[in-house]
Design a protein around this motif. Structure first.
Motif, PDB file in Angstrom:
ATOM      1  N   LEU A 165       1.354  -3.295   6.673  1.00 25.61           N
ATOM      2  CA  LEU A 165       2.286  -2.400   5.974  1.00 25.61           C
ATOM      3  C   LEU A 165       1.639  -1.773   4.747  1.00 25.61           C
ATOM      4  N   ALA A 166       0.880  -2.559   3.998  1.00 23.63           N
ATOM      5  CA  ALA A 166       0.201  -2.026   2.820  1.00 23.63           C
ATOM      6  C   ALA A 166      -0.853  -0.993   3.206  1.00 23.63           C
ATOM      7  N   GLN A 167      -1.537  -1.224   4.309  1.00 25.79           N
ATOM      8  CA  GLN A 167      -2.609  -0.318   4.721  1.00 25.79           C
ATOM      9  C   GLN A 167      -2.094   0.990   5.324  1.00 25.79           C
ATOM     10  N   LEU A 168      -0.853   1.006   5.771  1.00 22.24           N
ATOM     11  CA  LEU A 168      -0.298   2.242   6.322  1.00 22.24           C
ATOM     12  C   LEU A 168      -0.287   3.377   5.302  1.00 22.24           C
ATOM     13  N   ASN A 169      -0.177   3.029   4.018  1.00 21.51           N
ATOM     14  CA  ASN A 169      -0.140   4.030   2.955  1.00 21.51           C
ATOM     15  C   ASN A 169      -1.464   4.184   2.233  1.00 21.51           C
ATOM     16  N   ASP A 170      -2.473   3.473   2.653  1.00 20.71           N
ATOM     17  CA  ASP A 170      -3.795   3.516   2.013  1.00 20.71           C
ATOM     18  C   ASP A 170      -4.691   4.472   2.795  1.00 20.71           C
ATOM     19  N   LYS A 171      -5.062   5.568   2.177  1.00 25.06           N
ATOM     20  CA  LYS A 171      -5.867   6.583   2.865  1.00 25.06           C
ATOM     21  C   LYS A 171      -7.289   6.103   3.160  1.00 25.06           C
ATOM     22  N   GLU A 173      -7.836   3.217   4.633  1.00 30.05           N
ATOM     23  CA  GLU A 173      -7.692   2.324   5.781  1.00 30.05           C
ATOM     24  C   GLU A 173      -7.166   3.093   6.981  1.00 30.05           C
TER      25      GLU A 173
END
Length: 191
Positions: A165-171, A173
Motif C-alpha cells: 500500500l505504501a509503495q503504490l504512491n511511491d514513484k 517503486e
C-alpha cells in the motif's frame, strides 16, 4: 564425480538433460495446480522428469495454519523441509513445473530468499521437456538421504500488505500484478 555450475537463473532443457546425472544436481517439481476461474482446479499430470523430487508448495513449503494460502512457512520450517528433500548446502537446484513456468519461479525465489544462489528455473518446464522428446517417469515417492541444507534468511525478499500500500504512491517503486487480465480487471471471479 560429475559436478556442474550454474551461470544463469534460467536453464534450457538440453542443459538439464546433459547434466541430469551430476552428483550435486537436485531437480525439483514445484507444480501447483493452476487456479482456473469458474472451473475449479486443473488436473496435474502423473509423469515427471526422471529423479525429480516434489517441492510441495501447498502443504510443506507453506504455513498451512496461515489465513492466506501458500504463505511463507518461516526460516526453520523451510530449512527442515529442504533437508528432508535431500538438499545440501552445496546442491545445484533446477526447479520446474508442469505448466511451463507457473509455480517454479516461486520455489526459485524461496531458495534465493534463503541465500541459496545455486538455483535455476527450467525454461519452459515440463512442457518444454516433453516437446524435446526427453524421457519421463511415473511420479512416485523417492527415498532420499536427509541433506545438510542451511539458510540465511533475507527478509528483504518479502513485502506485506502495508509495504505494498505504501509503495503504490511511491514513484520510485513499481508494483506488478501477475494475474491474468480477466482476473486483474475483475471480469471473472477469483478462483
Amino acid at each position: 564425480m560429475k559436478t556442474i555450475h550454474l551461470d544463469s537463473a534460467l536453464v534450457e532443457v538440453g542443459w538439464l538433460k546433459e547434466h541430469l546425472e551430476a552428483d550435486d544436481l537436485i531437480v525439483l517439481d514445484a507444480t501447483l495446480p493452476k487456479a482456473v476461474a469458474g472451473s475449479g482446479i486443473e488436473e496435474i499430470p502423473d509423469r515427471r522428469i526422471p529423479g525429480a523430487r516434489f517441492f510441495d508448495i501447498k502443504n510443506v513449503f507453506s504455513d498451512t495454519a496461515a489465513t492466506f494460502p501458500n504463505t511463507w512457512p518461516g526460516e526453520d520450517a523451510f530449512i527442515e523441509a529442504a533437508k528432508k528433500l535431500g538438499i545440501n548446502k552445496n546442491s545445484i537446484i533446477v526447479v520446474y513445473d508442469d505448466h511451463g513456468i507457473y509455480s517454479s519461479a516461486r520455489a526459485w525465489w524461496m531458495f534465493r530468499s534463503m541465500g541459496h544462489q545455486n538455483v535455476a528455473v527450467l525454461n519452459g518446464g515440463l512442457v518444454a521437456w516433453k516437446e524435446a522428446g526427453f524421457e519421463l517417469e511415473e511420479k512416485k515417492q523417492l527415498l532420499v538421504e536427509k541433506g545438510d541444507f542451511t539458510g540465511d534468511y533475507d527478509p528483504g525478499f518479502f513485502k506485506d500488505h502495508k509495504d505494498v500500500l505504501a509503495q503504490l504512491n511511491d514513484k520510485q517503486e513499481l508494483v506488478i500484478d501477475a494475474r491474468a487480465e480477466d482476473r486483474f480487471l475483475g471480469w471473472v471471479e477469483e478462483p
